[in-house]
Design a protein around this motif. Structure first.
Motif, PDB file in Angstrom:
ATOM      1  N   ALA A   1     177.274  25.587  61.618  1.00 45.09           N
ATOM      2  CA  ALA A   1     178.348  26.504  62.011  1.00 45.09           C
ATOM      3  C   ALA A   1     179.189  26.906  60.809  1.00 45.09           C
ATOM      4  CB  ALA A   1     179.229  25.855  63.079  1.00 45.09           C
TER       5      ALA A   1
ATOM      6  N   ILE B   1     183.441  33.460  63.166  1.00 43.62           N
ATOM      7  CA  ILE B   1     183.354  32.390  64.170  1.00 43.62           C
ATOM      8  C   ILE B   1     182.491  32.838  65.349  1.00 43.62           C
ATOM      9  CG2 ILE B   1     184.689  31.008  65.820  1.00 43.62           C
ATOM     10  CD1 ILE B   1     186.997  31.068  63.738  1.00 43.62           C
ATOM     11  N   GLU B   2     182.640  34.089  65.751  1.00 39.46           N
ATOM     12  CA  GLU B   2     181.819  34.592  66.859  1.00 39.46           C
ATOM     13  C   GLU B   2     180.336  34.587  66.492  1.00 39.46           C
ATOM     14  OE1 GLU B   2     185.127  37.551  68.980  1.00 39.46           O
ATOM     15  OE2 GLU B   2     183.646  38.375  67.574  1.00 39.46           O
TER      16      GLU B   2
ATOM     17  N   ASN C   1     179.095  31.020  66.602  1.00 46.21           N
ATOM     18  CA  ASN C   1     178.900  30.583  67.981  1.00 46.21           C
ATOM     19  C   ASN C   1     177.565  31.100  68.525  1.00 46.21           C
ATOM     20  OD1 ASN C   1     180.147  29.485  70.598  1.00 46.21           O
ATOM     21  ND2 ASN C   1     179.634  31.579  71.199  1.00 46.21           N
TER      22      ASN C   1
ATOM     23  N   GLY D   1     177.216  21.254  69.997  1.00 45.95           N
ATOM     24  CA  GLY D   1     178.419  22.053  69.840  1.00 45.95           C
ATOM     25  C   GLY D   1     179.254  21.478  68.723  1.00 45.95           C
TER      26      GLY D   1
ATOM     27  N   VAL E   1     189.031  26.188  67.294  1.00 48.17           N
ATOM     28  CA  VAL E   1     188.334  26.000  68.564  1.00 48.17           C
ATOM     29  C   VAL E   1     188.092  24.504  68.699  1.00 48.17           C
ATOM     30  CG1 VAL E   1     186.286  26.519  69.938  1.00 48.17           C
ATOM     31  CG2 VAL E   1     187.166  28.232  68.335  1.00 48.17           C
TER      32      VAL E   1
ATOM     33  N   LEU F   1     182.432  25.538  69.769  1.00 55.08           N
ATOM     34  CA  LEU F   1     181.416  26.487  69.358  1.00 55.08           C
ATOM     35  C   LEU F   1     180.071  26.031  69.910  1.00 55.08           C
ATOM     36  CD1 LEU F   1     183.604  27.461  67.300  1.00 55.08           C
ATOM     37  CD2 LEU F   1     181.711  27.902  65.736  1.00 55.08           C
TER      38      LEU F   1
ATOM     39  N   VAL G   1     183.189  32.813  72.711  1.00 54.71           N
ATOM     40  CA  VAL G   1     184.060  31.729  72.277  1.00 54.71           C
ATOM     41  C   VAL G   1     185.506  32.213  72.266  1.00 54.71           C
ATOM     42  CG1 VAL G   1     183.639  32.281  69.830  1.00 54.71           C
ATOM     43  CG2 VAL G   1     184.502  30.020  70.468  1.00 54.71           C
TER      44      VAL G   1
ATOM     45  N   ILE H   1     189.019  31.839  70.786  1.00 54.04           N
ATOM     46  CA  ILE H   1     189.572  31.339  69.525  1.00 54.04           C
ATOM     47  C   ILE H   1     191.087  31.491  69.537  1.00 54.04           C
ATOM     48  CG2 ILE H   1     189.432  31.496  67.004  1.00 54.04           C
ATOM     49  CD1 ILE H   1     186.890  33.352  67.539  1.00 54.04           C
TER      50      ILE H   1
END
Length: 248
Positions: free
Chosen positions: A53, A77-78, A81, A98, A116, A165, A171, A173
């Motif tokens: 990640a 971040i998206e 995920n 995760g 997250v 995630l 997700v 955030i």
């Protein structure tokens, strides 16, 4: 800027599923970047989730043409995920994996933070302030007035998180920003530190005026292990307005 980062397996776990990333140099259009991730999942899945990640996050930040730190972090971040979910779908050993994630960048005198899960970012000046809000079952109960902060600290379900995630297709955030002073110290950590060391003890260690940042980091890890070391420990310490770097 002075930086220290470290992870430690702790006293009870055989595998380290925590992962940290630090860069005082620009990453894409961000002037610096710091991240802590705490993975979950059987076999090697948690270790893979946290490291992968963060690696995806860093690569996405490098490619992003935007200069708005919140937009850059949100997009990265998206993508991370989505990538975790694709890998979990494709590889049976990774199913159910995760990770938590707390990320920060410092632009001038301001810090921009995304999180997250229940890994945390603290701001320490003359007092300690938890900037992020845990996405955990017991913290939701605290916010609803069903538990006190002290009851939450010792609650048997305190490790159940409500966001991670890789858990859902989209997700959710949280973002924070705050102004830094010349005596500011930022601490980012996994729950292996925050569950083992009280905030006032963290503050006492961080505000020692005659101790180098590297030693403060080592003292935090020692304290967590002395108190049981029940989980992996990850920390990133940043003094934004000094000029040395210490990394384990």
């Amino acid at each position: 800027m002075k930086i220290f980062s470290a992870t430690d397996v702790g006293q009870k776990r055989k595998m380290n599923q925590d992962y940290v990333f630090v860069s005082r140099e620009p990453v894409g259009n961000l002037p610096n970047l710091f991240a802590v991730a705490d993975g979950m999942g059987g076999h090697n899945a948690g270790e893979y989730a946290s490291s992968h990640a963060v690696q995806v996050l860093v690569n996405e930040v490098k490619k992003d043409c935007d200069y708005n730190p919140v937009k850059v972090l949100r997009h990265a971040i998206e993508v991370a995920n989505t990538e975790l979910r694709h890998r979990a779908k494709d590889e049976e050993m990774l199913r159910g994996m995760g990770t938590t994630l707390v990320v920060a960048t410092i632009v001038g005198h301001y810090a921009y933070v995304a999180n997250v899960g229940d890994s945390r970012l603290y701001l320490i000046q003359n007092k300690i302030k938890q900037v992020t809000k845990d996405h955990s079952l017991v913290q939701e109960m605290v916010r609803m007035g069903e538990l006190s902060a002290e009851e939450a600290r010792n609650h048997p379900d305190k490790n159940i998180i409500t966001r991670a995630l890789g858990a859902e297709e989209t997700v959710n955030i949280d973002f924070f920003d705050f102004k830094l002073e010349f005596d500011s110290t930022i601490l980012m950590c996994s729950d292996g530190l925050s569950n083992m060391v009280e905030d006032n003890v963290i503050q006492e260690i961080i505000t020692k005026s005659d101790v180098e940042l590297e030693k403060k980091g080592a003292l935090l890890i020692e304290e967590a292990n002395r108190n049981g070391g029940k989980d992996n420990i990850a920390i990133v310490l940043v003094e934004p307005f000094t000029n040395e770097v210490e990394v384990w």
